[in-house]
Write a protein that holds these residues in place. Structure first.
Motif, PDB file in Angstrom:
ATOM      1  N   THR A  51       0.847  -1.203   0.000  1.00  0.00           N
ATOM      2  CA  THR A  51       0.000   0.000   0.000  1.00  0.00           C
ATOM      3  C   THR A  51       0.881   1.250   0.000  1.00  0.00           C
ATOM      4  OG1 THR A  51      -1.652  -1.204   1.248  1.00  0.00           O
ATOM      5  CG2 THR A  51      -1.889   1.175   1.216  1.00  0.00           C
ATOM      6  N   ALA A  52       1.975   1.204   0.758  1.00  0.00           N
ATOM      7  CA  ALA A  52       2.875   2.350   0.811  1.00  0.00           C
ATOM      8  C   ALA A  52       3.694   2.464  -0.474  1.00  0.00           C
ATOM      9  CB  ALA A  52       3.814   2.218   2.017  1.00  0.00           C
ATOM     10  N   TYR A  53       3.994   1.323  -1.094  1.00  0.00           N
ATOM     11  CA  TYR A  53       4.878   1.301  -2.265  1.00  0.00           C
ATOM     12  C   TYR A  53       4.175   1.741  -3.547  1.00  0.00           C
ATOM     13  CZ  TYR A  53       7.726  -0.873  -5.978  1.00  0.00           C
ATOM     14  OH  TYR A  53       8.455  -1.114  -7.111  1.00  0.00           O
ATOM     15  N   LEU A  54       2.928   1.328  -3.704  1.00  0.00           N
ATOM     16  CA  LEU A  54       2.229   1.516  -4.980  1.00  0.00           C
ATOM     17  C   LEU A  54       2.169   2.949  -5.515  1.00  0.00           C
ATOM     18  CD1 LEU A  54      -0.817  -0.894  -5.204  1.00  0.00           C
ATOM     19  CD2 LEU A  54       0.811  -0.391  -7.007  1.00  0.00           C
ATOM     20  N   PRO A  55       1.789   3.924  -4.706  1.00  0.00           N
ATOM     21  CA  PRO A  55       1.617   5.273  -5.256  1.00  0.00           C
ATOM     22  C   PRO A  55       2.865   5.802  -5.951  1.00  0.00           C
ATOM     23  CG  PRO A  55       0.714   5.157  -3.046  1.00  0.00           C
ATOM     24  CD  PRO A  55       1.421   3.859  -3.277  1.00  0.00           C
ATOM     25  N   ALA A  56       4.050   5.412  -5.465  1.00  0.00           N
ATOM     26  CA  ALA A  56       5.284   5.929  -6.069  1.00  0.00           C
ATOM     27  C   ALA A  56       5.752   5.057  -7.232  1.00  0.00           C
ATOM     28  CB  ALA A  56       6.369   5.999  -5.006  1.00  0.00           C
ATOM     29  N   ALA A  57       5.079   3.941  -7.491  1.00  0.00           N
ATOM     30  CA  ALA A  57       5.568   3.002  -8.507  1.00  0.00           C
ATOM     31  C   ALA A  57       4.598   2.859  -9.679  1.00  0.00           C
ATOM     32  CB  ALA A  57       5.814   1.640  -7.865  1.00  0.00           C
TER      33      ALA A  57
ATOM     34  N   ILE B 191      -5.566  -4.938  -1.224  1.00  0.00           N
ATOM     35  CA  ILE B 191      -4.792  -4.106  -2.151  1.00  0.00           C
ATOM     36  C   ILE B 191      -5.521  -3.921  -3.492  1.00  0.00           C
ATOM     37  CG2 ILE B 191      -3.445  -5.910  -3.305  1.00  0.00           C
ATOM     38  CD1 ILE B 191      -2.000  -2.618  -1.957  1.00  0.00           C
ATOM     39  N   ALA B 192      -6.557  -4.732  -3.742  1.00  0.00           N
ATOM     40  CA  ALA B 192      -7.181  -4.740  -5.070  1.00  0.00           C
ATOM     41  C   ALA B 192      -7.713  -3.366  -5.470  1.00  0.00           C
ATOM     42  CB  ALA B 192      -8.298  -5.779  -5.105  1.00  0.00           C
ATOM     43  N   THR B 193      -8.405  -2.712  -4.558  1.00  0.00           N
ATOM     44  CA  THR B 193      -8.961  -1.402  -4.878  1.00  0.00           C
ATOM     45  C   THR B 193      -7.834  -0.391  -5.115  1.00  0.00           C
ATOM     46  OG1 THR B 193     -10.871  -1.932  -3.539  1.00  0.00           O
ATOM     47  CG2 THR B 193     -10.573   0.382  -4.085  1.00  0.00           C
ATOM     48  N   VAL B 194      -6.773  -0.507  -4.337  1.00  0.00           N
ATOM     49  CA  VAL B 194      -5.627   0.392  -4.510  1.00  0.00           C
ATOM     50  C   VAL B 194      -4.999   0.188  -5.894  1.00  0.00           C
ATOM     51  CG1 VAL B 194      -3.468   1.193  -3.468  1.00  0.00           C
ATOM     52  CG2 VAL B 194      -5.191   0.099  -2.031  1.00  0.00           C
ATOM     53  N   VAL B 195      -4.874  -1.049  -6.317  1.00  0.00           N
ATOM     54  CA  VAL B 195      -4.316  -1.342  -7.648  1.00  0.00           C
ATOM     55  C   VAL B 195      -5.206  -0.736  -8.727  1.00  0.00           C
ATOM     56  CG1 VAL B 195      -3.897  -3.203  -9.331  1.00  0.00           C
ATOM     57  CG2 VAL B 195      -3.070  -3.446  -6.987  1.00  0.00           C
ATOM     58  N   GLN B 196      -6.502  -1.006  -8.632  1.00  0.00           N
ATOM     59  CA  GLN B 196      -7.421  -0.491  -9.663  1.00  0.00           C
ATOM     60  C   GLN B 196      -7.370   1.022  -9.723  1.00  0.00           C
ATOM     61  OE1 GLN B 196     -10.852  -3.347 -11.006  1.00  0.00           O
ATOM     62  NE2 GLN B 196     -11.489  -2.175  -9.243  1.00  0.00           N
ATOM     63  N   GLU B 197      -7.371   1.662  -8.550  1.00  0.00           N
ATOM     64  CA  GLU B 197      -7.459   3.122  -8.539  1.00  0.00           C
ATOM     65  C   GLU B 197      -6.129   3.787  -8.861  1.00  0.00           C
ATOM     66  OE1 GLU B 197      -9.499   4.143  -4.924  1.00  0.00           O
ATOM     67  OE2 GLU B 197     -11.417   3.412  -5.735  1.00  0.00           O
ATOM     68  N   SER B 198      -5.035   3.289  -8.292  1.00  0.00           N
ATOM     69  CA  SER B 198      -3.775   4.000  -8.533  1.00  0.00           C
ATOM     70  C   SER B 198      -3.253   3.733  -9.940  1.00  0.00           C
ATOM     71  CB  SER B 198      -2.731   3.661  -7.468  1.00  0.00           C
ATOM     72  OG  SER B 198      -2.430   2.298  -7.500  1.00  0.00           O
ATOM     73  N   LEU B 199      -3.522   2.549 -10.500  1.00  0.00           N
ATOM     74  CA  LEU B 199      -3.047   2.275 -11.863  1.00  0.00           C
ATOM     75  C   LEU B 199      -4.128   2.537 -12.905  1.00  0.00           C
ATOM     76  CD1 LEU B 199      -1.007  -1.011 -11.230  1.00  0.00           C
ATOM     77  CD2 LEU B 199      -0.193   1.346 -11.183  1.00  0.00           C
ATOM     78  N   GLY B 200      -5.352   2.740 -12.455  1.00  0.00           N
ATOM     79  CA  GLY B 200      -6.450   3.028 -13.385  1.00  0.00           C
ATOM     80  C   GLY B 200      -6.756   1.879 -14.329  1.00  0.00           C
ATOM     81  N   ILE B 201      -6.637   0.646 -13.835  1.00  0.00           N
ATOM     82  CA  ILE B 201      -6.890  -0.509 -14.699  1.00  0.00           C
ATOM     83  C   ILE B 201      -7.857  -1.484 -14.019  1.00  0.00           C
ATOM     84  CG2 ILE B 201      -4.687  -0.385 -15.919  1.00  0.00           C
ATOM     85  CD1 ILE B 201      -3.608  -2.542 -14.047  1.00  0.00           C
ATOM     86  N   PRO B 202      -8.591  -2.252 -14.823  1.00  0.00           N
ATOM     87  CA  PRO B 202      -9.485  -3.247 -14.230  1.00  0.00           C
ATOM     88  C   PRO B 202      -8.717  -4.493 -13.796  1.00  0.00           C
ATOM     89  CG  PRO B 202      -9.677  -3.317 -16.622  1.00  0.00           C
ATOM     90  CD  PRO B 202      -8.699  -2.208 -16.300  1.00  0.00           C
ATOM     91  N   ILE B 203      -9.268  -5.170 -12.801  1.00  0.00           N
ATOM     92  CA  ILE B 203      -8.691  -6.443 -12.363  1.00  0.00           C
ATOM     93  C   ILE B 203      -9.544  -7.598 -12.870  1.00  0.00           C
ATOM     94  CG2 ILE B 203      -8.182  -7.917 -10.369  1.00  0.00           C
ATOM     95  CD1 ILE B 203      -7.366  -5.540  -8.805  1.00  0.00           C
ATOM     96  N   LEU B 204      -8.893  -8.598 -13.406  1.00  0.00           N
ATOM     97  CA  LEU B 204      -9.581  -9.839 -13.763  1.00  0.00           C
ATOM     98  C   LEU B 204      -9.317 -10.838 -12.650  1.00  0.00           C
ATOM     99  CD1 LEU B 204      -8.369 -10.000 -17.481  1.00  0.00           C
ATOM    100  CD2 LEU B 204     -10.525  -9.024 -16.619  1.00  0.00           C
ATOM    101  N   PHE B 205     -10.349 -11.122 -11.850  1.00  0.00           N
ATOM    102  CA  PHE B 205     -10.204 -12.137 -10.804  1.00  0.00           C
ATOM    103  C   PHE B 205     -10.533 -13.497 -11.419  1.00  0.00           C
ATOM    104  CE2 PHE B 205     -11.108  -8.373  -8.119  1.00  0.00           C
ATOM    105  CZ  PHE B 205     -10.002  -8.440  -7.280  1.00  0.00           C
ATOM    106  N   MET B 206      -9.498 -14.173 -11.853  1.00  0.00           N
ATOM    107  CA  MET B 206      -9.681 -15.469 -12.517  1.00  0.00           C
ATOM    108  C   MET B 206      -8.954 -16.530 -11.709  1.00  0.00           C
ATOM    109  SD  MET B 206      -8.916 -14.276 -16.406  1.00  0.00           S
ATOM    110  CE  MET B 206      -9.515 -15.781 -17.167  1.00  0.00           C
TER     111      MET B 206
END
Ligand code: BES
Ligand code: MN
Ligand code: MN
Length: 465
Positions: free
Chosen positions: A171-177, A412-427
């Protein structure tokens, strides 16, 4: 149809996949032997070893720029392969290499960190959640690079060692990466499907709030003969308080809890009613004598689309062998909630505290302490990647996937979707009876091999979305 999926790739890749099954199983087993329990400090070195093992495997598979990224907690493992044709999309694969504790150990039929095949299943802690499911995608990349040449898409792997403790470091790493991790879509195999032959795409996960309730009575433990009947017992007060957290219709009684909850539309209720899962399956999988829950909602709705409050543990006073006639000074409970879209996860703890303080008798003091919270995750269904995902499942399983919402959380899923602006495929390709977090966790091996194929098929389908 072949037990492990249709023969759908070119013969060279099919031959490779057939011949690689043994080494894939051996390698996964080697990884599963490392007890990467993220929550237990005594396993810190093991968690690090599991990260190192993965990094080496990713390199051997042909991934590049492999890095073990140190954090304040457990390391993040990154690797990529970025040589697809111009304009090809980029797939980010997320997973976790940490596992849950093994207790109660005596209930395992084989030791949790000695992976054992019985029948069609591989038993070990982490076999399904999530080492086995993540490993399949490394194996998919390896197979394609070894037997078929360049990948159709660019891929990036992002694998953390703290999912089971709420992903603080990531969570701390994502925004800067966000530049490094930039991608078009994210693939997460950390959920389950309905049965070995029925794939399922998850388009919503519940959020979570977890915390602790403390009830304080006398300033120290007391002799129950000298003071019993004259001082309110904190264990008793705690039980009475916890019992008021639900009403008789199975609803959470905390005022405000449902305020922001999105009402299920008739359309969604009709769609969820198509999921072939109900009371029969629930009772069979859990061994519970009867179903329980909020009146007016089906089992699928209760699990995936309605919020809940659970009491995870209670302690206070004497619980050793024999007996001790004591009134404890304090009593405690671990409580958690599963949250649905629009419920504000940071507000849940204060809401519960206010409610409990309002109903607590003057004989005790009650407080609520928040340990973890994350909002629910919603995935857009109307994106081309979702159609590619459905085609990939269909091509391997021979059956269209069902779409459903799941009750578990991946904070972390919502953080990934929001910070990277991409959809997640839960497969996912785990099964409902994989015993996640419980004794005898397992991975159904035919599905493991199908999972590898789904990973390959998805890479191929993404370029024709
Ligand atoms: N893989 C699970 C989440 C999951 C389980 C999703 C079943 C769908 C179906 C994940 O590893 C997990 O256990 N998450 C925890 C998060 C918590 C520790 C904050 C959970 O859901 O309890
Ligand atoms: Mn998981
Ligand atoms: Mn888990």
């Amino acid at each position: 149809m072949n037990r492990n999926g249709n023969a759908l790739f070119d013969p060279k890749l099919e031959n490779y996949l057939r011949d690689a099954q043994t080494s894939q199983l051996d390698e996964l087993s080697e990884w599963l032997r490392i007890p990467s329990v993220s929550t237990l400090p005594q396993h810190k070195a093991d968690v690090e070893r599991a990260a190192g093992w993965l990094a080496q495997k990713m390199e051997a598979a042909g991934l590049q720029n492999v890095e073990i990224i140190p954090t304040d907690g457990h390391p993040i493992v990154y690797g990529d392969w970025l040589h697809a044709e111009e304009h090809a999309p980029t797939l980010l694969v997320y997973g976790h290499y940490d596992v849950q504790p093994i207790d109660p150990e005596e209930l395992w039929d084989s030791p949790p960190f000695e992976p054992t095949v019985r029948g069609d299943d591989l038993y070990a802690r982490g076999a399904s959640d999530d080492k086995g499911q993540l490993f399949a995608h490394v194996a998919a990349v390896e197979a394609l690079l070894a037997a078929s040449g360049p990948l159709p898409v660019n891929v990036k792997f992002l694998v953390e060692g703290e999912e089971e403790v709420g992903s603080p470091a990531l969570t701390a790493y994502l925004p800067a990466a966000t530049e490094k991790l930039a991608a078009d879509v994210c693939l997460v195999s950390d959920t389950h499907i309905l049965s070995p032959d029925q794939p399922m795409i998850i388009y919503g996960l519940r959020g979570v709030w977890a915390g602790e309730v403390t009830v304080k009575g006398p300033s120290q433990d007391l002799h129950s003969g000298m003071f019993g009947g004259a001082v309110h017992n904190p264990n008793q007060a705690l039980c009475s308080l916890l019992a008021q957290l639900h009403d008789s219709a199975g609803r959470v009684a905390v005022p405000g809890f449902y305020d922001e909850v999105q009402t299920l539309t008739e359309e969604e209720r009709t769609a969820l009613a198509q999921v072939p899962y109900g009371e029969t399956e629930l009772l069979q999988e859990t061994g519970a004598p009867a179903a329980w829950g909020e009146e007016g909602y089906t089992i699928t709705e209760r699990i995936g689309a309605r919020p809940t409050l659970e009491i995870n543990g209670m302690w206070g006073g004497f619980i050793g062998d024999g007996f001790k006639t004591v009134i404890p000074g304090e009593a405690h409970a671990k409580v958690s909630c599963r949250l649905v879209p629009d419920q504000p996860s940071p507000a849940i703890g204060p809401m519960i505290e206010q409610f409990l303080q309002g109903i607590a008798p003057p004989t005790v003091e009650v407080s609520v302490n928040t340990l973890q919270h994350a909002p629910a995750t919603v995935v857009p269904l109307d994106v081309p990647e979702m159609r590619a995902a459905a085609r990939a499942y269909k091509s391997v399983f021979g059956v269209e996937p069902v779409f459903s919402r799941e009750g578990g959380s991946i904070p972390i899923a919502t953080v990934v979707q929001e910070s990277l602006g991409i959809p997640i495929l839960f497969m996912g390709f785990g099964l409902p009876d994989d015993n996640l977090h419980a004794p005898n966790e397992k991975l159904h091996l035919p599905n493991f091999y199908r999972g590898i194929r789904v990973g390959i098929a998805l890479m191929q389908e993404l370029i024709s979305s």
